[in-house]
Structures are given as C-alpha cells and as structure tokens.
Design a protein around this motif. Structure first.
Motif, PDB file in Angstrom:
ATOM      1  N   GLY A  75    -103.030 -37.005  87.924  1.00  0.00           N
ATOM      2  CA  GLY A  75    -104.016 -36.648  86.919  1.00  0.00           C
ATOM      3  C   GLY A  75    -103.825 -37.337  85.590  1.00  0.00           C
ATOM      4  O   GLY A  75    -104.776 -37.437  84.804  1.00  0.00           O
ATOM      5  N   LYS A  76    -102.642 -37.817  85.311  1.00  0.00           N
ATOM      6  CA  LYS A  76    -102.388 -38.484  84.031  1.00  0.00           C
ATOM      7  C   LYS A  76    -102.696 -39.976  84.093  1.00  0.00           C
ATOM      8  O   LYS A  76    -103.374 -40.527  83.228  1.00  0.00           O
ATOM      9  CB  LYS A  76    -100.942 -38.263  83.603  1.00  0.00           C
ATOM     10  CG  LYS A  76    -100.641 -36.822  83.178  1.00  0.00           C
ATOM     11  CD  LYS A  76     -99.221 -36.709  82.661  1.00  0.00           C
ATOM     12  CE  LYS A  76     -98.948 -35.306  82.132  1.00  0.00           C
ATOM     13  NZ  LYS A  76     -97.553 -35.187  81.622  1.00  0.00           N
ATOM     14  N   GLU A  96    -110.503 -30.788  93.818  1.00  0.00           N
ATOM     15  CA  GLU A  96    -109.534 -29.699  93.766  1.00  0.00           C
ATOM     16  C   GLU A  96    -108.353 -30.157  92.920  1.00  0.00           C
ATOM     17  O   GLU A  96    -108.066 -31.362  92.822  1.00  0.00           O
ATOM     18  CB  GLU A  96    -109.065 -29.317  95.168  1.00  0.00           C
ATOM     19  CG  GLU A  96    -110.171 -28.774  96.057  1.00  0.00           C
ATOM     20  CD  GLU A  96    -109.653 -28.335  97.416  1.00  0.00           C
ATOM     21  OE1 GLU A  96    -108.809 -27.413  97.465  1.00  0.00           O
ATOM     22  OE2 GLU A  96    -110.066 -28.938  98.425  1.00  0.00           O
ATOM     23  N   THR A  97    -107.659 -29.199  92.324  1.00  0.00           N
ATOM     24  CA  THR A  97    -106.631 -29.567  91.356  1.00  0.00           C
ATOM     25  C   THR A  97    -105.325 -28.807  91.579  1.00  0.00           C
ATOM     26  O   THR A  97    -105.310 -27.725  92.191  1.00  0.00           O
ATOM     27  CB  THR A  97    -107.107 -29.275  89.926  1.00  0.00           C
ATOM     28  OG1 THR A  97    -107.335 -27.853  89.785  1.00  0.00           O
ATOM     29  CG2 THR A  97    -108.395 -30.014  89.616  1.00  0.00           C
ATOM     30  N   TYR A  98    -104.249 -29.412  91.097  1.00  0.00           N
ATOM     31  CA  TYR A  98    -102.947 -28.756  90.976  1.00  0.00           C
ATOM     32  C   TYR A  98    -102.466 -29.012  89.553  1.00  0.00           C
ATOM     33  O   TYR A  98    -102.360 -30.173  89.122  1.00  0.00           O
ATOM     34  CB  TYR A  98    -101.940 -29.313  91.982  1.00  0.00           C
ATOM     35  CG  TYR A  98    -100.532 -28.750  91.806  1.00  0.00           C
ATOM     36  CD1 TYR A  98    -100.084 -27.700  92.596  1.00  0.00           C
ATOM     37  CD2 TYR A  98     -99.673 -29.254  90.833  1.00  0.00           C
ATOM     38  CE1 TYR A  98     -98.806 -27.166  92.428  1.00  0.00           C
ATOM     39  CE2 TYR A  98     -98.399 -28.730  90.660  1.00  0.00           C
ATOM     40  CZ  TYR A  98     -97.973 -27.691  91.461  1.00  0.00           C
ATOM     41  OH  TYR A  98     -96.714 -27.151  91.284  1.00  0.00           O
ATOM     42  N   LEU A 102    -102.285 -33.076  89.406  1.00  0.00           N
ATOM     43  CA  LEU A 102    -102.800 -33.872  90.515  1.00  0.00           C
ATOM     44  C   LEU A 102    -104.189 -33.364  90.873  1.00  0.00           C
ATOM     45  O   LEU A 102    -104.502 -32.180  90.665  1.00  0.00           O
ATOM     46  CB  LEU A 102    -101.890 -33.802  91.738  1.00  0.00           C
ATOM     47  CG  LEU A 102    -100.494 -34.432  91.569  1.00  0.00           C
ATOM     48  CD1 LEU A 102     -99.464 -33.343  91.341  1.00  0.00           C
ATOM     49  CD2 LEU A 102    -100.129 -35.269  92.776  1.00  0.00           C
ATOM     50  N   TYR A 103    -105.005 -34.269  91.405  1.00  0.00           N
ATOM     51  CA  TYR A 103    -106.326 -33.837  91.841  1.00  0.00           C
ATOM     52  C   TYR A 103    -106.700 -34.563  93.121  1.00  0.00           C
ATOM     53  O   TYR A 103    -106.179 -35.630  93.451  1.00  0.00           O
ATOM     54  CB  TYR A 103    -107.375 -34.061  90.751  1.00  0.00           C
ATOM     55  CG  TYR A 103    -107.642 -35.502  90.387  1.00  0.00           C
ATOM     56  CD1 TYR A 103    -108.680 -36.219  90.993  1.00  0.00           C
ATOM     57  CD2 TYR A 103    -106.882 -36.146  89.416  1.00  0.00           C
ATOM     58  CE1 TYR A 103    -108.932 -37.537  90.663  1.00  0.00           C
ATOM     59  CE2 TYR A 103    -107.132 -37.471  89.068  1.00  0.00           C
ATOM     60  CZ  TYR A 103    -108.157 -38.154  89.706  1.00  0.00           C
ATOM     61  OH  TYR A 103    -108.409 -39.461  89.375  1.00  0.00           O
ATOM     62  N   PHE A 104    -107.636 -33.959  93.843  1.00  0.00           N
ATOM     63  CA  PHE A 104    -108.028 -34.412  95.170  1.00  0.00           C
ATOM     64  C   PHE A 104    -109.543 -34.559  95.182  1.00  0.00           C
ATOM     65  O   PHE A 104    -110.270 -33.647  94.753  1.00  0.00           O
ATOM     66  CB  PHE A 104    -107.561 -33.382  96.197  1.00  0.00           C
ATOM     67  CG  PHE A 104    -108.056 -33.598  97.603  1.00  0.00           C
ATOM     68  CD1 PHE A 104    -107.655 -34.698  98.339  1.00  0.00           C
ATOM     69  CD2 PHE A 104    -108.908 -32.683  98.198  1.00  0.00           C
ATOM     70  CE1 PHE A 104    -108.102 -34.887  99.636  1.00  0.00           C
ATOM     71  CE2 PHE A 104    -109.364 -32.852  99.499  1.00  0.00           C
ATOM     72  CZ  PHE A 104    -108.951 -33.963 100.213  1.00  0.00           C
ATOM     73  N   ASP A 105    -110.035 -35.719  95.660  1.00  0.00           N
ATOM     74  CA  ASP A 105    -111.479 -35.964  95.646  1.00  0.00           C
ATOM     75  C   ASP A 105    -112.092 -35.981  97.045  1.00  0.00           C
ATOM     76  O   ASP A 105    -113.116 -36.606  97.272  1.00  0.00           O
ATOM     77  CB  ASP A 105    -111.791 -37.271  94.922  1.00  0.00           C
ATOM     78  CG  ASP A 105    -111.304 -38.501  95.697  1.00  0.00           C
ATOM     79  OD1 ASP A 105    -110.638 -38.337  96.738  1.00  0.00           O
ATOM     80  OD2 ASP A 105    -111.617 -39.622  95.259  1.00  0.00           O
ATOM     81  N   TYR A 106    -111.458 -35.309  97.980  1.00  0.00           N
ATOM     82  CA  TYR A 106    -111.895 -35.191  99.372  1.00  0.00           C
ATOM     83  C   TYR A 106    -111.290 -36.263 100.272  1.00  0.00           C
ATOM     84  O   TYR A 106    -111.163 -36.062 101.477  1.00  0.00           O
ATOM     85  CB  TYR A 106    -113.426 -35.241  99.498  1.00  0.00           C
ATOM     86  CG  TYR A 106    -113.947 -34.746 100.824  1.00  0.00           C
ATOM     87  CD1 TYR A 106    -113.988 -33.381 101.102  1.00  0.00           C
ATOM     88  CD2 TYR A 106    -114.412 -35.633 101.784  1.00  0.00           C
ATOM     89  CE1 TYR A 106    -114.478 -32.925 102.319  1.00  0.00           C
ATOM     90  CE2 TYR A 106    -114.904 -35.187 103.004  1.00  0.00           C
ATOM     91  CZ  TYR A 106    -114.925 -33.831 103.269  1.00  0.00           C
ATOM     92  OH  TYR A 106    -115.410 -33.377 104.463  1.00  0.00           O
ATOM     93  N   TYR A 107    -110.908 -37.393  99.690  1.00  0.00           N
ATOM     94  CA  TYR A 107    -110.318 -38.463 100.493  1.00  0.00           C
ATOM     95  C   TYR A 107    -108.899 -38.832 100.033  1.00  0.00           C
ATOM     96  O   TYR A 107    -108.096 -39.291 100.831  1.00  0.00           O
ATOM     97  CB  TYR A 107    -111.190 -39.731 100.424  1.00  0.00           C
ATOM     98  CG  TYR A 107    -112.579 -39.555 100.938  1.00  0.00           C
ATOM     99  CD1 TYR A 107    -112.827 -39.476 102.305  1.00  0.00           C
ATOM    100  CD2 TYR A 107    -113.650 -39.455 100.060  1.00  0.00           C
ATOM    101  CE1 TYR A 107    -114.124 -39.310 102.784  1.00  0.00           C
ATOM    102  CE2 TYR A 107    -114.947 -39.293 100.533  1.00  0.00           C
ATOM    103  CZ  TYR A 107    -115.165 -39.220 101.896  1.00  0.00           C
ATOM    104  OH  TYR A 107    -116.452 -39.056 102.370  1.00  0.00           O
ATOM    105  N   THR A 108    -108.618 -38.635  98.748  1.00  0.00           N
ATOM    106  CA  THR A 108    -107.390 -39.158  98.170  1.00  0.00           C
ATOM    107  C   THR A 108    -106.827 -38.193  97.137  1.00  0.00           C
ATOM    108  O   THR A 108    -107.592 -37.498  96.446  1.00  0.00           O
ATOM    109  CB  THR A 108    -107.656 -40.518  97.488  1.00  0.00           C
ATOM    110  OG1 THR A 108    -108.310 -41.391  98.420  1.00  0.00           O
ATOM    111  CG2 THR A 108    -106.361 -41.162  97.009  1.00  0.00           C
ATOM    112  N   ILE A 109    -105.489 -38.159  97.045  1.00  0.00           N
ATOM    113  CA  ILE A 109    -104.807 -37.407  95.994  1.00  0.00           C
ATOM    114  C   ILE A 109    -104.421 -38.392  94.891  1.00  0.00           C
ATOM    115  O   ILE A 109    -103.858 -39.461  95.164  1.00  0.00           O
ATOM    116  CB  ILE A 109    -103.562 -36.692  96.544  1.00  0.00           C
ATOM    117  CG1 ILE A 109    -103.954 -35.712  97.663  1.00  0.00           C
ATOM    118  CG2 ILE A 109    -102.830 -35.941  95.427  1.00  0.00           C
ATOM    119  CD1 ILE A 109    -102.765 -35.075  98.357  1.00  0.00           C
TER     120      ILE A 109
END
Length: 518
Positions: A120-121, A101-103, A110-117
C-alpha cells in the motif's frame, strides 16, 4: 375578540390537524429510533465504504482497535478506544476498484485488486492471488490450487497446502492466536471435510469427516469453528424444488469431538421482535468461545423504521444453547438493508448498511458510552421520521373516499329537504342542522367498519385502538367540531353549516386514523 371568533372557524380545525400531525411525527420518531434490544445501542456511522466488503479489524501495537475499509479516496482507517469511540482516523492513498480489499495494521498496508496483492505504500506488486483473506496478524491467500500465509511486515509468504482440484473449496477460522483451515469437496458420495491447524508457516491435519445432505437439498455454505478438541459445523442448504416454487433454504448445526462424524440437526431462527421465523437468512459469521457458539448473520425481520413496509434486512445474533437451539437477539434496527456483519469483540459489531449506491459502515455496541451517544437526536432520525410521517399522510386521504358511505346520507337528506314542500329548510330551522348531523353520525357509527377496519385498528397506537375507540372518537370529533362552530357563530345557511360539520369531522378522522388505513 370578535375578529378572533370569526377566524376560529378556520384556526380551530387547523390546530387540531397540527396536533394530529405532531403526534404522528412523535410516534414515527419513536419507531425510527427504537434500539435493536434493551441492552444494545442504535447504529453509529463510522464512514462511507465503496462496497459491501467486510472491513479489516485488528489491534494496533498499543492494543487499540483498528477498523480499515476501502473508499474511492483510498483506505480509511478508524482507531477506536476501549469504549468503541473513534479517537483517530487515517487515510492511505491506494488505487480503487469495486473488488478492493485491504489489510492495515500499524505501518503495514496491503491491498488486493482481485488479481494481485500490492504494497500500500510503494504500490509495488507483492504477488499474484485469486483470493485474499486478511486476518489479525497474517494474510491467507490463494494462488491457483496453492494456499499461502503471508507475514504483512516482511511480505514473506509460505506455502500451507495445495488443493487437490478446482472443485475443492477452503475456508478459514481464526480464534485468538489460533488459525484453522477447512477444505471441502463435494461428490456423489457426500461432502468430505478436512481440518487443519496452522502452526507458524506450516499446517497439520487434525481431523477429517464426511456427511451427506438430503437428496432434495444442495449444500450452499458451511461455517466451522474449533475449540477444545471439538468442532462446530453450521450448514446452509438450498432446496432444489419446493411446493411454492420459491427458493427455500434450510439450516443445520452440529457440535462434535474431532474424531466423530457430524450429527446435523435442523435449526430455525425466530424474530425476537415479532415472534415469527426470520426469512432469507444469510451472511453468517460463526465464533466459538468459553464453550458456547454464536452466529452473527443478516435476516429479514420485523421493523417499524421504514415507510409502509414492516420488514427489512437487519443483523441478528444467535447463541446456540446446550440443546443445539439458537436463541436469537436483534443487533441492528435500520430502515435500509443491512449486510455482512462482523464482530469486533463480544461487545460490538460492524456491518454495511446499503442505501441505494451508498454503503454506510455502521457500528453498534452494548457499551454504555456508545448507547448514550446513539441516543442523541440526529438529523438522519428526524428526516426518517418526517419522511415516514409525510408518506403516511399522503395516503391517509383515502379515508375521504372510503368514508363516502358516511356523508352520502346527510347529502341525500339535504337534497330531500330542498325539494320538499316543508318550508323549514328555507327558514334555516336549527333542527334541520341537528337532524342532518345526527344522520351523518348515525351513518358513521353504523358503517364504521368502512374506515375503522380490524386491520387498521391493529396498526394504530393503543390510545386509538381501545375497545369502542371508533365510536368514542367519532363522537369526540363531532363534539369538537360543534364547539368550534358554536364559538365562531358564523351566519351561514344550513347547507354550509352541515357541509362544514361533515367536512371538518371527516378531516379529523382522516388525520388521526387515515395514516393507518393502508
């Protein structure tokens, strides 16, 4: 000219068949391209997403709409103008998995991989999280029992509240610049709800309430909104056991002042395209504004965009009136399953269209420019209409099998004449052809219900289903076939002429009526 007349015996039927196929294609193209409603556009593709996770929608510093979503190549961002047309596009390289998921807003990614934020850069870890909720200008995330709010620009986080146990669930509602939280805990005494308002980096409890579901039902999902010291609840329940043995969902709505308990009233959603209830309704998004509550959701309803199946999951909107009744409008009309709708603003929505493993991110709008753009001829629509046409033609030839009761009688007539002592058959008397053709047409009219069934006529266009149409078209096709034979004047035997007449006639019926047989 003589050569043309000889060839006309084959060219004539071929032209009629091509006319029938072309008419069927035009009808299917019109059905495939029907807009969801008169004031709404057809779908426009924004891109191909990697999953059916909702995109992140916000505004840039110059007030342009930003829609970002995860792909296998990274985060894709589309910038839209005021008429919802794409004016810029950016791609940011990030690792991908199916939960990504992304912001994205301005330079903050920023992105989220189910466990961690992650940032993105830099790809550096920002914090652990078990849940990620991107808002317009903030991120709400969960870490164990704790709920935090993050400033995407500074990556700074502040604790909002701690859930009492892992049985407590929470949801978020954002309205303009206001953010609200609702916690939900279910026990034997009922469902306890507590409402909070987020103020900068803290929360304030503003109300709490409790209600019970029916003993035979279990709460499946709860949506809420808050506006002008009133809260709206939308409850979706699952019936534990039903008479049919199939899963059954029920829906309830309530709008009350914050200091009162909910008065949940059952609601149903009607299909505006078929005037029957929508089924398998889910993926709700509820919004309140200007004293009115609207629900955006997917539901299984009527559509003619697909092949054979006159139903599919599409996107609908329900506006709740003063009596608490939903007035439903269809906002998408595609042949593939639609899911996870999200509102951009009052004039536009996006959703995910699932076609096998392909997840198309689509947009539809009430803006005139988008309506005009969506009306352009598209290869996808042409392929859809062609596929539907070929599919319908593939089973239209069942009419030849079903219509055996028509042509068995002239075959029996010819057989009798061949073995009778009457020499008229051997001398190719003309009256034998006309009598055989008359027997065939008489059988076609007497046994017309073998092909022209009530269910077939209910599916055919109006020009094929008027009163007496079955008899009219039977005779018209016979006349056309006879004219073709008369122009060609082939020196054929009675058996060949009658076989040609019956074969071409049943072919015309097959092409024009056969596609609606099943």
């Amino acid at each position: 000219m003589a050569r043309f007349k000889e060839s006309w015996i084959w060219i004539g039927p071929l032209l009629i068949v091509l006319v029938g196929v072309f008419i069927l294609f035009i009808e299917n193209y019109q059905e495939v391209t029907v807009p969801p409603n008169e004031e709404w556009s057809r779908e426009i593709e924004l891109g191909i997403a990697s999953s059916n996770i909702e995109p992140h929608i916000t505004k840039t510093d110059n007030e342009k709409l930003s829609i970002s979503y995860a792909t296998r190549e990274g985060v894709r961002q589309k910038i839209l103008n005021d008429t919802h047309q794409v004016i810029a596009e950016h791609t940011y390289d990030i690792p991908y998995n199916k939960w990504t998921e992304t912001y994205v807003k301005n330079d903050h990614i920023l992105y989220f991989d189910y466990y961690t934020i992650y940032d993105g850069k830099t790809k550096e870890k920002v914090t652990d999280a078990s849940r990620f909720i991107p808002l317009k200008n903030n991120i709400i995330y969960q870490q164990g029992p704790d709920i935090f709010i993050m400033n995407p620009a500074t990556k700074a986080s502040s604790s909002l509240l701690t859930l009492a146990s892992d049985k407590v669930e929470f949801s978020v509602y954002e309205s303009n610049s206001q953010i609200y939280l609702m916690t939900q805990q279910t026990d034997t005494s009922g469902i306890d709800l507590t409402f909070y308002q987020v103020k900068d980096t803290t929360v304030a409890k503003i109300a709490e309430t409790q209600f019970k579901t029916k003993p035979s039902e279990v709460a499946e999902a709860i949506q809420f909104t808050i506006e002008d010291q009133e809260y709206s609840l939308f409850l979706q329940t699952f019936q534990k056991q039903s008479m049919s043995g199939k899963p059954v969902s029920h829906y309830y709505y309530s709008k009350q002042p914050l200091n009162e308990k909910p008065r949940l009233e059952a609601v149903t959603f009607s299909d505006p395209a078929a005037h029957q209830p929508l089924t398998e309704v889910s993926d709700f998004e509820m919004k309140s504004g200007n004293g009115q509550t609207t629900l955006l959701f997917k539901g299984y309803g009527f559509t003619k965009t697909g092949y054979r199946e006159e139903g599919q999951f599409n996107i609908y909107e329900a506006r709740i009136n003063q009596q608490g009744e939903p007035i439903t409008t269809r906002l998408s009309n595609t042949p593939n399953s639609s899911a996870n709708p999200e509102r951009i603003n009052e004039d536009a929505i996006v959703w995910v269209d699932e076609q096998g493993d392909t997840k198309r991110l689509l947009l539809a709008s009430s803006h005139p420019e988008i309506i005009e753009q969506s009306q352009q001829i598209s290869g996808d629509y042409l392929l859809g209409a062609l596929g539907k046409t070929l599919g319908m033609l593939s089973y239209s030839f069942f009419a030849i099998i079903v219509g055996i009761i028509w042509y068995i009688w002239p075959l029996l007539f010819i057989t009798v004449m061949m073995f009778s002592s009457n020499k008229a058959y051997d001398r190719d008397r003309e009256w034998i052809f006309f009598l055989g053709a008359g027997i065939y047409l008489g059988a076609a009219i007497v046994f017309k219900d073998s092909i022209y069934t009530p269910s077939l006529l209910s599916r055919t266009p109006e020009y094929l289903s008027f009163t007496g149409s079955s008899i009219v078209y039977t005779l018209v096709f016979a006349l056309i076939t006879y004219v073709i034979m008369h122009i060609s004047r082939r020196d054929w035997s009675i058996t060949v002429r009658l076989s040609y007449f019956v074969g071409v006639h049943i072919l015309f019926v097959t092409i024009f009526f056969g596609p609606y047989l099943i």
